[in-house]
Enzyme design. Sequence first.
Site, PDB file in Angstrom:
ATOM      1  N   ASP A   6       1.096   5.047  -0.277  1.00 11.62           N
ATOM      2  CA  ASP A   6       0.422   6.344  -0.223  1.00 11.62           C
ATOM      3  C   ASP A   6       1.082   7.342  -1.161  1.00 11.62           C
ATOM      4  O   ASP A   6       2.302   7.526  -1.126  1.00 11.62           O
ATOM      5  CB  ASP A   6       0.464   6.903   1.195  1.00 11.62           C
ATOM      6  N   ASP A   8      -7.671   1.576   2.351  1.00  9.10           N
ATOM      7  CA  ASP A   8      -7.278   2.515   3.405  1.00  9.10           C
ATOM      8  C   ASP A   8      -8.202   3.706   3.609  1.00  9.10           C
ATOM      9  O   ASP A   8      -8.177   4.306   4.676  1.00  9.10           O
ATOM     10  CB  ASP A   8      -5.854   3.015   3.138  1.00  9.10           C
ATOM     11  N   HIS A  38      -6.186   9.715  -0.660  1.00  7.11           N
ATOM     12  CA  HIS A  38      -6.900   9.743   0.619  1.00  7.11           C
ATOM     13  C   HIS A  38      -6.116  10.393   1.755  1.00  7.11           C
ATOM     14  O   HIS A  38      -6.623  10.434   2.886  1.00  7.11           O
ATOM     15  CB  HIS A  38      -7.357   8.331   1.012  1.00  7.11           C
ATOM     16  N   HIS A  75       0.867  -1.186   0.000  1.00  4.60           N
ATOM     17  CA  HIS A  75       0.000   0.000   0.000  1.00  4.60           C
ATOM     18  C   HIS A  75       0.897   1.227   0.000  1.00  4.60           C
ATOM     19  O   HIS A  75       1.549   1.529   0.998  1.00  4.60           O
ATOM     20  CB  HIS A  75      -0.923   0.005   1.211  1.00  4.60           C
TER      21      HIS A  75
END
Length: 999
Positions: A75, A197, A448, A73
């Site tokens: 970001d 997430d 996000h 994951h």
Amino acid sequence: MVGDARPSGVRAGGCRGAVGSRTSSRALRPPLPPLSSLFVLFLAAPCAWAAGYKTCPKVKPDMLNVHLVPHTHDDVGWLKTVDQYFYGIYNNIQPAGVQYILDSVISSLLANPTRRFIYVEIAFFSRWWRQQTNATQKIVRELVRQGRLEFANGGWVMNDEATTHYGAIIDQMTLGLRFLEETFGSDGRPRVAWHIDPFGHSREQASLFAQMGFDGFFFGRLDYQDKKVRKKTLQMEQVWRASTSLKPPTADLFTSVLPNMYNPPEGLCWDMLCADKPVVEDTRSPEYNAKELVRYFLKLATDQGKLYRTKHTVMTMGSDFQYENANTWFKNLDKLIQLVNAQQRANGIRVNVLYSTPACYLWELNKANLSWSVKKDDFFPYADGPYMFWTGYFSSRPALKRYERLSYNFLQVCNQLEALAGPAANVGPYGSGDSAPLNEAMAVLQHHDAVSGTSRQHVANDYARQLSEGWRPCEVLMSNALAHLSGLKEDFAFCRKLNISICPLTQTAERFQVIVYNPLGRKVDWMVRLPVSKHVYLVKDPGGKIVPSDVVTIPSSDSQELLFSALVPAVGFSIYSVSQMPNQRPQKSWSRDLVIQNEYLRARFDPNTGLLMELENLEQNLLLPVRQAFYWYNASTGNNLSSQASGAYIFRPNQNKPLFVSHWAQTHLVKASLVQEVHQNFSAWCSQVVRLYPRQRHLELEWTVGPIPVGDGWGKEVISRFDTALATRGLFYTDSNGREILERRRNYRPTWKLNQTEPVAGNYYPVNSRIYITDGNMQLTVLTDRSQGGSSLRDGSLELMVHRRLLKDDARGVGEPLNKEGSGLWVRGRHLVLLDKKETAAARHRLQAEMEVLAPQVVLAQGGGARYRLEKAPRTQFSGLRRELPPSVRLLTLARWGPETLLLRLEHQFAVGEDSGRNLSSPVTLDLTNLFSAFTITNLRETTLAANQLLAYASRLQWTTDTGPTPHPSPSRPVSATITLQPMEIRTFLASVQWEEDG
């Protein structure tokens, strides 16, 4: 970001038999005959989509199959900037280097053909891809073709769902999916949405995913109480019916809640960032642990399998920025798979472990041929424990939220002008114009931790930098396009600080031109406000006629602003000329009554407090006592119930009743022919202008808040609250990503019995464009200019959070309080207040909200420029449409797609049954033939929402629901260029065009 504490229908399988060859990379562009009369071609290919599952691994139907999903994951900005994450800079902040992750994963996949991996963030992958050699790209293409490297989601980023506007979501998904389509063809087309997430999930997001052609949706975060109930009732997986207007299964999406958010099971994290013991299978070693690990894993798998309904369960093997040394993961997973599966023969264990992907797991669920429950609401608000509601980020970093919304507006204008002017927009007298940098920057902002306001301060600064740098090439493009379309080469100026009344050209020039571009599909009457230095100006319209104008003095600064009303055609511009006149003493208007009104509205203010006290709709004969004031919640730093503090994510006031910023306001009344204003000063850090223009059916409240004082040691969360006597029965209404409306009920959740631990924060919901209350007769609606948190905490009351400044971190990983360095941040914004009869309210708020998101763009020029073409007379007014669009239709997208191709999206912006008075909720039929004036459409192909596959070839997995069979669309038939839009329907086209020679 990882961890709740952010650390460590029709019968299912209607197309399952079709596993033929994949569609080629040219699937989006099949050969079409020249069209003498324009038509849209529909072909039925109902089983094409199922072919994408042919690379899935074999399972054992008589066993519990554990699908291991290796993933990372990544970001796109959070604790570090996008570039810092990609290159692995500042690992003292967070050890993370995305380029090394991808290098390592590819190498490890090649070492064992059974290994699989999914990747998500195309903002990173596309950058890495461009740096690879042809040989490496060839290897990766083969891994993708074999299904060993699979893309999930496929957007530029994994966007937030609470603070994003649906238009920007569609754009960022389109950008990422287009890269995959052009790079890998249909082999790289994601089949599942993957939002592991984001901090809560919106219904509109699911609807958009369904319309993009996804077969399923996986996510990690949901309310802890909701998850507990779902585990008990075996509803961790169901079909999400994500629209009340679109006919099922158009917006139906199979949805799966991952068992461990998106992390590996406890004790099974074998990344170099983890401390779990590796698999030691050598019995001679004193560290031997294989037998115990197998026993532990089998119990884990069995227990987890009991929470789901099929013989399949999924385990996510990865987390934040993991797999930088992919070998440590894959080597241990290889051992785990071998050791567990060996127990099948040795001990008759009925558990089968395999490398898999979310799509392959979904494929097995579909083949199970079960009937699934249906969800119709959303997953807001999200709490990861008592007193821990993630509702603060709905309002965090309000300046960045506004900049993002302004940039969306600016990008759409840029895209439209590029489409209208054609190649002349990209290369012209002002240089090379390009919409791509702003398109990419806007896509990054949907992440996000970007528009959500949940990154560190230096990362937020970098997001703003990316937007600013994206504006510049768009300004060049727009200058080229305006010169081409108007026939004049002016020295165009873009005043980016008009919101704080700064524009050097208008404040110094004796004469100048104002070009107003309107991106809406219908003409607008729009009030232009420009900072000036004199008191008298002459304004002329495109035909040279004098138009009324006013110069008003701003009491707080003693500066002046010029006002005039501009009439601008649909998808076009009008050019107004302005010149100074001899100065006269400004005339002041005095009035003892604090009242402002026009032909439609009257607003009264309490003469003792200066606060708004009454709003009257003169047109509909409605009178509503309403009091508006500013309050602040004292931010919790923890108490005896919980140590949880308010922070970037979490909203937690230390008491339920907010405090007044001030019980009264100093007021100044301004009345001129083109505007009436009440200036309210509540404190040294909070003020507001309440404004009415002629012909305006809403009250404008322009608020200025900040810098919020924290010298008293208290963090503050500031709200604007409207109090009325409306009997609202605990109900209020908010939009979902700026589109459909959801009913909210205080202290209630539709699918489980709520134990409410935070009466304020637990009733906050995301507001992207509007919030309203109604008693069934009257409706009070407030439109926002950015995403904010909002609620109705008592009947007749409505509140929106406009700013927050906090002194403590909320322990969700950011590691710094939401407290901008120095004196703090001051923010300016607008709320538009509408009072209507309930049956006519939608017509007002829908059309006004559209104008807020796609507001006219002002471009300035000195005037007197040379002709663009000597043989062509300049034009001072232009419309890109030959006829206006009906009010219920929005031109959602008009953008260049290729050298002679445009991307066109048309949207019905009303819901079923929303408006009966003007029939705006009825289907609308449009003839696209000769709709546009700047170009001719020669070929039209309809696609899915993200434009990455032809609609004719799109087919999704079918699911049976507990609500009964869902009729699926019959095979498509050729239709003419006359299209029909049903309520809330968006139709997407790739249009081949030929531009008019004279623009």
